[in-house]
Scaffold this motif. Structure first.
Motif, PDB file in Angstrom:
ATOM      1  N   PHE A  14       0.880  -1.166   0.000  1.00 17.18           N
ATOM      2  CA  PHE A  14       0.000   0.000   0.000  1.00 17.18           C
ATOM      3  C   PHE A  14       0.914   1.211   0.000  1.00 17.18           C
ATOM      4  O   PHE A  14       1.437   1.578   1.036  1.00 17.18           O
ATOM      5  CB  PHE A  14      -0.892   0.019   1.245  1.00 17.18           C
ATOM      6  CG  PHE A  14      -1.825  -1.156   1.343  1.00 17.18           C
ATOM      7  CD1 PHE A  14      -2.954  -1.234   0.525  1.00 17.18           C
ATOM      8  CD2 PHE A  14      -1.592  -2.168   2.252  1.00 17.18           C
ATOM      9  CE1 PHE A  14      -3.813  -2.314   0.616  1.00 17.18           C
ATOM     10  CE2 PHE A  14      -2.457  -3.249   2.345  1.00 17.18           C
ATOM     11  CZ  PHE A  14      -3.570  -3.312   1.530  1.00 17.18           C
ATOM     12  N   GLY A  15       1.115   1.821  -1.156  1.00 12.06           N
ATOM     13  CA  GLY A  15       2.055   2.934  -1.232  1.00 12.06           C
ATOM     14  C   GLY A  15       3.453   2.443  -0.874  1.00 12.06           C
ATOM     15  O   GLY A  15       3.949   1.510  -1.485  1.00 12.06           O
ATOM     16  N   ASP A  16       4.039   3.060   0.155  1.00 14.79           N
ATOM     17  CA  ASP A  16       5.387   2.666   0.557  1.00 14.79           C
ATOM     18  C   ASP A  16       5.379   1.487   1.514  1.00 14.79           C
ATOM     19  O   ASP A  16       6.411   0.895   1.798  1.00 14.79           O
ATOM     20  CB  ASP A  16       6.099   3.844   1.250  1.00 14.79           C
ATOM     21  CG  ASP A  16       6.308   4.996   0.290  1.00 14.79           C
ATOM     22  OD1 ASP A  16       6.290   4.737  -0.922  1.00 14.79           O
ATOM     23  OD2 ASP A  16       6.483   6.140   0.759  1.00 14.79           O
ATOM     24  N   ILE A  17       4.205   1.188   2.051  1.00 12.41           N
ATOM     25  CA  ILE A  17       4.139   0.149   3.072  1.00 12.41           C
ATOM     26  C   ILE A  17       3.963  -1.213   2.423  1.00 12.41           C
ATOM     27  O   ILE A  17       3.094  -1.402   1.578  1.00 12.41           O
ATOM     28  CB  ILE A  17       2.959   0.414   4.031  1.00 12.41           C
ATOM     29  CG1 ILE A  17       3.110   1.804   4.635  1.00 12.41           C
ATOM     30  CG2 ILE A  17       2.879  -0.652   5.103  1.00 12.41           C
ATOM     31  CD1 ILE A  17       1.817   2.392   5.139  1.00 12.41           C
ATOM     32  N   THR A  18       4.816  -2.149   2.818  1.00 15.13           N
ATOM     33  CA  THR A  18       4.654  -3.516   2.347  1.00 15.13           C
ATOM     34  C   THR A  18       3.929  -4.296   3.433  1.00 15.13           C
ATOM     35  O   THR A  18       4.485  -4.574   4.492  1.00 15.13           O
ATOM     36  CB  THR A  18       6.016  -4.157   2.045  1.00 15.13           C
ATOM     37  OG1 THR A  18       6.695  -3.311   1.120  1.00 15.13           O
ATOM     38  CG2 THR A  18       5.852  -5.526   1.437  1.00 15.13           C
ATOM     39  N   ALA A  19       2.673  -4.601   3.177  1.00 11.11           N
ATOM     40  CA  ALA A  19       1.857  -5.267   4.199  1.00 11.11           C
ATOM     41  C   ALA A  19       2.118  -6.770   4.215  1.00 11.11           C
ATOM     42  O   ALA A  19       2.161  -7.390   5.260  1.00 11.11           O
ATOM     43  CB  ALA A  19       0.377  -4.990   3.953  1.00 11.11           C
TER      44      ALA A  19
ATOM     45  N   LEU B 242     -10.091   1.089  -6.941  1.00 14.84           N
ATOM     46  CA  LEU B 242      -8.970   1.777  -6.298  1.00 14.84           C
ATOM     47  C   LEU B 242      -9.181   1.975  -4.798  1.00 14.84           C
ATOM     48  O   LEU B 242      -8.241   1.932  -4.022  1.00 14.84           O
ATOM     49  CB  LEU B 242      -8.745   3.155  -6.952  1.00 14.84           C
ATOM     50  CG  LEU B 242      -8.230   3.153  -8.382  1.00 14.84           C
ATOM     51  CD1 LEU B 242      -8.198   4.567  -8.933  1.00 14.84           C
ATOM     52  CD2 LEU B 242      -6.847   2.525  -8.452  1.00 14.84           C
ATOM     53  N   LYS B 243     -10.431   2.212  -4.415  1.00 13.37           N
ATOM     54  CA  LYS B 243     -10.674   2.656  -3.039  1.00 13.37           C
ATOM     55  C   LYS B 243     -11.232   1.583  -2.128  1.00 13.37           C
ATOM     56  O   LYS B 243     -11.404   1.822  -0.940  1.00 13.37           O
ATOM     57  CB  LYS B 243     -11.676   3.834  -3.053  1.00 13.37           C
ATOM     58  CG  LYS B 243     -11.231   5.040  -3.843  1.00 13.37           C
ATOM     59  CD  LYS B 243     -10.374   5.967  -3.018  1.00 13.37           C
ATOM     60  CE  LYS B 243     -11.199   6.925  -2.193  1.00 13.37           C
ATOM     61  NZ  LYS B 243     -10.410   7.870  -1.436  1.00 13.37           N
ATOM     62  N   LYS B 244     -11.551   0.417  -2.637  1.00 13.38           N
ATOM     63  CA  LYS B 244     -12.295  -0.546  -1.829  1.00 13.38           C
ATOM     64  C   LYS B 244     -11.552  -0.959  -0.560  1.00 13.38           C
ATOM     65  O   LYS B 244     -12.170  -1.275   0.452  1.00 13.38           O
ATOM     66  CB  LYS B 244     -12.642  -1.772  -2.661  1.00 13.38           C
ATOM     67  CG  LYS B 244     -11.449  -2.564  -3.132  1.00 13.38           C
ATOM     68  CD  LYS B 244     -11.874  -3.684  -4.039  1.00 13.38           C
ATOM     69  CE  LYS B 244     -10.659  -4.407  -4.580  1.00 13.38           C
ATOM     70  NZ  LYS B 244     -11.028  -5.420  -5.564  1.00 13.38           N
ATOM     71  N   ALA B 245     -10.240  -0.927  -0.620  1.00 12.23           N
ATOM     72  CA  ALA B 245      -9.480  -1.439   0.527  1.00 12.23           C
ATOM     73  C   ALA B 245      -9.311  -0.409   1.648  1.00 12.23           C
ATOM     74  O   ALA B 245      -8.985  -0.759   2.761  1.00 12.23           O
ATOM     75  CB  ALA B 245      -8.109  -1.900   0.060  1.00 12.23           C
ATOM     76  N   ASP B 246      -9.529   0.863   1.363  1.00 10.33           N
ATOM     77  CA  ASP B 246      -9.277   1.886   2.373  1.00 10.33           C
ATOM     78  C   ASP B 246     -10.202   1.733   3.578  1.00 10.33           C
ATOM     79  O   ASP B 246     -11.367   1.489   3.408  1.00 10.33           O
ATOM     80  CB  ASP B 246      -9.508   3.289   1.781  1.00 10.33           C
ATOM     81  CG  ASP B 246      -8.579   3.551   0.621  1.00 10.33           C
ATOM     82  OD1 ASP B 246      -7.783   2.646   0.310  1.00 10.33           O
ATOM     83  OD2 ASP B 246      -8.661   4.635   0.025  1.00 10.33           O
TER      84      ASP B 246
END
Lengths: 317, 246
Positions: A14-19, B242-246
């Motif tokens: 997620f962006g810079d974060i590797t989950a 794009l937004k479903k996970a937020d």
């Protein structure tokens, strides 16, 4: 044919974060896989990718041979999923909601009724079928969530914290339900409760910092504990000095630890570095030196302690 | 197709499971009545027509009422986490987007259809051109679809229904204002170009609604509403992805 679930080098950023950072494992029919890890370790994210909610940033997940991204519908048909917190439509009744799930799972006409009745029997929802879901207690809501997940008798059942927030009786019921379904299915459940893993799972995976750190059986996991095969010696206070000295003589003074004393009794915990079985040695010595024993117990490793040991370093990073 | 229908049925019955649907329909009918008889001077006009007194107010009425339907479509789903449930069922994203929109559109259609007593009234009082009235109903429903698709897309952006409502009202206004007669002069004096004014005006619901509701069903106007709905639903799907996970 390969395993029912094949996960290879799965990644999610997620962006810079590797989950989730390169997780791989296979699960076969009949296995109940416990998914452990601290909050934010990537358990839920992994489950969300496996069930097709989130697209992976890298790697593949296959369910029954169907890739979860390129062959999503076929894979999703095989899966029953209880998302974290068991989200439901508050305005619907369990009756309407489960009928909807049955229809969307492809059942028609009388089959819908039969499926819903069957699953309602299994999770004991008869009494609340016509109440709006928002008026139900937490336990009933969770049962509705479970009912929708198992309605189509899925080959793969993915449960994200199925007992979270339930009281001990409800937890017991849910566990019973899971246990009754484990035959011929793949069950993956995430949990924070380590006793649940011991009670339910045939296999444990621990994820920390997005990486898989352990993949073994609960017994093997417990064996990683430094207390595994340790022996707890309960003796009267008057004996503690003599027995303590004798034990230190046998295993070295570092091996003996005095636990909290209660009343007139003292507990000494004896463990070896190699975690070998030492009960017989101690009991022989006890007989020959005529210790006044109050109790002699073999300790099995504590899972939560192993859990902390395994996950703490990565969390600290 | 079957999945879409199952989803649509759930959505549509969902409206009537709570008082929301009934409240909405009541307010819609009430406002229609007030606008027609007071602001529209239905009786005083003395004309056997619904155009000026009734349909003329729909573009403005929808600005407030349609976002009230569309605001919850995705925002609520995301807020309650049920989107995760929905999207792990064996259904595709286009099926979800279309079924949600279609259910809302049918619901709006039901509300609109319930204004039929006005039609009966005007037929009782005089001899109106019923063809024009039918065309106006179709135009009004198409326009409602445009507002709804726009609102559904905006609802996917946020988890907060209030934000979804306010944003949808504002964006709807942008699609309405250029076609209002009141701003015609302003547009001409600022843009200084006949073509530019035409382009800007052609994006307005007003322009296309006006044409159909006069009884002229021009293919261009139908294409306008159809493509507007198509584009916003397509964007809706992208936003959800794009937004479903937020």
């Amino acid at each position: 044919m390969g395993a029912m679930i094949e996960i290879q080098n799965l990644q999610k950023r997620f962006g810079d974060i590797t989950a989730v950072d390169g997780v791989s494992f296979d699960v076969d029919r009949g296995e109940v896989l416990g998914f452990l890890g601290p909050n934010g370790a990537g358990k839920s994210t992994t489950m969300k990718m496996l069930t097709g909610f989130l697209p992976p940033s890298g790697g593949t997940a296959r369910v029954g041979g169907h890739d979860i991204t390129s062959d999503a519908l076929a894979a999703k048909r095989l899966i029953g999923y209880l998302p974290e917190g068991a989200p439901l439509y508050p305005d619907m009744t369990p009756e309407g909601f489960l009928a909807f799930i049955a229809e969307i799972r492809g059942y028609r006409g009388a089959e819908v009724r039969a499926r819903v009745d069957d699953v309602v029997q299994k999770v004991q929802l008869q009494k609340v079928m016509r109440q709006p879901i928002e008026t139900l207690s937490k336990g009933f809501k969770r049962r509705v969530g479970l009912a929708q997940a198992i309605l189509h008798d899925p080959q793969v059942l993915v449960l994200d914290e199925p007992t979270d927030g339930l009281d001990p009786n409800q937890k017991h019921e849910v566990r019973g339900l899971i246990r009754s379904m484990q035959k011929d299915k793949v069950i993956i459940l995430s949990t924070h409760i380590l006793e649940e893993v011991e009670a339910l799972c045939s296999r444990v995976i621990i994820i920390a910092g997005g990486k898989l750190v352990v993949d073994c059986t609960p017994a093997q996991l417990a064996a990683k504990s430094k207390w595994h095969n340790a022996v707890r010696v309960e003796i009267p206070k008057t004996e503690s000095a003599r027995v303590g000295a004798s034990l230190a003589d046998m295993f070295g003074s570092a091996a003996v630890e005095q636990l909290a004393t209660e009343d007139d009794d003292v507990s000494l915990l004896v463990s070896t570095k190699e975690r070998r079985s030492i009960l017989s040695e101690i009991s022989q010595r006890a007989q020959s030196e005529k210790w006044k024993l109050d109790g002699l117990h073999v300790e099995h490793g504590k899972l939560d302690e192993v859990f902390r040991e395994l996950t703490r370093p990565t969390v600290a990073n | 197709m079957r999945s879409t229908l199952v989803l649509l049925k759930r959505e549509l019955t969902g409206y009537f499971a709570t008082p929301v649907a009934y409240v909405f329909i009541c307010i819609f009918l009430l406002l229609c009545g007030i606008l027609t008889f007071y602001l529209g001077s239905f009786y005083e006009n003395g004309q056997a027509t619904l155009g000026p007194a009734f349909f003329e107010f729909h573009p403005i009425l929808y600005i407030v009422l349609i976002p009230a339907i569309s605001m919850r479509l995705w925002a609520e789903e995301r807020k309650q986490g049920t989107i995760e449930l929905l999207m792990t069922l064996p259904v595709t994203l286009p099926q979800l987007v279309i079924s949600k929109f279609a259910a809302a559109w049918i619901f709006a259609g039901i509300a609109l259809a319930l204004t039929f007593p006005l039609w009966l009234t005007v037929n009782y009082l005089g001899d109106p051109d019923n063809g024009v009235i039918v065309a106006s109903y179709i135009a009004s429903w198409l326009m409602a679809g445009g507002y709804l698709a726009l609102g559904a897309c905006i609802s996917a952006i946020t988890k907060n229904q209030v934000i979804a409502f306010v944003l949808a009202v504002i964006v709807s206004l942008c699609f309405l204002i250029p076609g209002l007669p009141q701003v015609a002069g302003f547009l001409e004096s600022t843009l200084h170009s006949e073509t530019l004014v035409e382009v800007v005006r052609s994006f307005s619901f007003m322009t296309h609604f006006g044409a159909i509701s006069r009884g002229v069903i021009d293919l261009r106007d139908l294409i306008f509403f159809a493509s507007l709905i198509g584009v916003f639903l397509f964007m809706n799907a992208i936003v959800i992805e794009l937004k479903k996970a937020d």
